[in-house]
Design an enzyme around this catalytic site. Structure first.
Site, PDB file in Angstrom:
ATOM      1  N   LYS A   1       0.722  -1.179  -0.058  1.00 20.61           N
ATOM      2  CA  LYS A   1       0.060   0.145  -0.010  1.00 20.61           C
ATOM      3  C   LYS A   1       0.879   1.217  -0.044  1.00 20.61           C
ATOM      4  O   LYS A   1       1.775   1.289   0.777  1.00 20.61           O
ATOM      5  CB  LYS A   1      -1.084  -0.027   1.418  1.00 20.61           C
ATOM      6  CG  LYS A   1      -1.764   1.446   1.244  1.00 20.61           C
ATOM      7  CD  LYS A   1      -2.253   1.503   2.808  1.00 20.61           C
ATOM      8  CE  LYS A   1      -3.443   2.972   2.513  1.00 20.61           C
ATOM      9  NZ  LYS A   1      -3.828   3.272   4.032  1.00 20.61           N
ATOM     10  N   GLN A   2       0.683   2.365  -1.044  1.00 20.57           N
ATOM     11  CA  GLN A   2       1.457   3.488  -0.824  1.00 20.57           C
ATOM     12  C   GLN A   2       0.557   4.521  -1.603  1.00 20.57           C
ATOM     13  O   GLN A   2      -0.534   4.376  -2.132  1.00 20.57           O
ATOM     14  CB  GLN A   2       2.495   3.446  -2.042  1.00 20.57           C
ATOM     15  CG  GLN A   2       3.567   4.405  -2.394  1.00 20.57           C
ATOM     16  CD  GLN A   2       4.361   4.709  -1.078  1.00 20.57           C
ATOM     17  OE1 GLN A   2       3.785   5.639  -0.227  1.00 20.57           O
ATOM     18  NE2 GLN A   2       5.333   4.024  -0.746  1.00 20.57           N
TER      19      GLN A   2
END
Length: 352
Positions: free
Chosen positions: A239-240
């Site tokens: 997740k970014q």
């Protein structure tokens, strides 16, 4: 939702985002999402049969099930941003059941939340929608505020409540990052032993990442390296935040990089910047999901759709979107999440 409606929501940026042809990292180099993604990318890995089953559960659930894309509702903001800051705009979400109901009604692939939220409703919902337990958090009751990630429970506890995956955050660049890396790497190893998948929130955090009024916390080069460290500790999904600029290494003048990152492997287009993030996830062998960001009110729907288009066309695998959905009436939150899912279900929106 029709392709025409997506174009309408994108407004003046429609052609800029939908017609862009990437000239940086070729789409042929990327392990693209698809219904056979687990078979193509993880079957030959060291992931055990129970882990493969957990991953397949995530990718096979909800409206996007079988597409290779993910729509995850994350609600850990009651700790990360305080319960008041998170839930005062819509107090029904002080009740954990409503958090899970929102994910169920929107037909998300999974719901990601805290030990407390998910444990309170586990017997009712753990078999109806995949649970992702976020095992570490920051907290804002210390004064002065501290910015760290602390383990809030055990991987075994998450497994006992029926979770198919655990999630954790590392603040890359922070003084505490090496301790966090060690803690999360050990937790992910234990999760894999128990047959659960792992998702890493790869966030950068250092006051030195701001210079001359420019914030490089979401630069493509720094977030790309954070992603690369995340897959190194065997996160199954990254997740970014969506990249907003580039040149963190060069403008802050630290670390090591290469001129080709800026001249050949990326451009100033958001799709190309995000593709560089994907490349750092082993060229897409590990899925990149981008976060939806804070709620901005009436602009939320258009912003969420734009983020989804960028992520999909870059080679990413979906959105993990929370505040834009739960800080509004439930029916509107459901509609927003489904609209984002429509981007991933649209055959007309392809890899750039």
């Amino acid at each position: 939702m029709s392709y025409a409606k997506i174009q309408e929501l994108l407004g003046k940026d429609a052609s800029y985002l939908l017609d862009h042809e990437s000239k940086t990292i070729s789409k042929d180099s990327i392990h693209l999402p698809g219904g056979d993604f687990i078979d193509r990318t993880f079957v030959e890995s060291n992931r055990s049969i129970p882990v493969l089953r957990s991953l397949e559960t995530l990718y096979s659930s909800g409206r996007l099930g079988g597409s290779g894309y993910l729509s995850i509702l994350p609600v850990d903001q009651g700790i990360e941003h305080s319960a008041a800051a998170s839930f005062a705009p819509n107090p029904i979400y002080f009740d954990p059941e409503n958090i899970v109901k929102l994910a169920v009604e929107a037909e998300c692939n999974a719901v990601a939340s805290t030990f407390g939220v998910l444990s309170n409703v586990a017997r009712k919902y753990a078999h109806k929608i995949p649970f992702v337990v976020k095992i570490n958090h920051n907290e804002f009751l210390s004064h002065p505020a501290q910015f760290d990630q602390t383990m809030y429970g055990s991987v075994e506890d998450a497994w006992n409540m029926g979770a198919v995956a655990v999630g954790a955050t590392v603040y890359f660049g922070a003084q505490e990052s090496r301790r966090q890396l060690l803690e999360v790497a050990e937790a992910f190893e234990r999760a894999h032993e128990l047959g659960m998948a792992t998702i890493l929130w790869c966030y950068t955090r250092n006051s030195g990442f701001k210079k001359d009024g420019v914030d490089y916390h979401t630069s493509a080069d720094l977030t790309g390296q954070a992603n690369h460290l995340g897959v190194t500790i065997q996160a199954d999904i990254i997740k970014q935040k969506l990249p907003t600029n580039n040149g963190g290494y060069t403008n802050i003048n630290f670390g090591k990089t290469h001129p080709d990152v800026y001249s050949k492997l990326s451009s100033d287009h958001p799709i190309d910047l995000t593709r560089y993030q994907v490349a750092n996830c082993y060229m897409g062998r590990v899925g990149l999901i981008n976060s939806g960001g804070a709620s901005g009110g009436e602009s939320d729907l258009a912003e969420a759709v734009a983020t989804a288009v960028v992520n999909k066309r870059a080679g990413g695998q979906g959105l993990i979107l929370g505040r834009k959905a739960f800080q509004r009436p439930m029916n509107e939150g459901v509609e927003l999440l489904r609209t984002v899912q429509d981007v991933y279900l649209s055959d007309e929106i392809t890899i750039a």
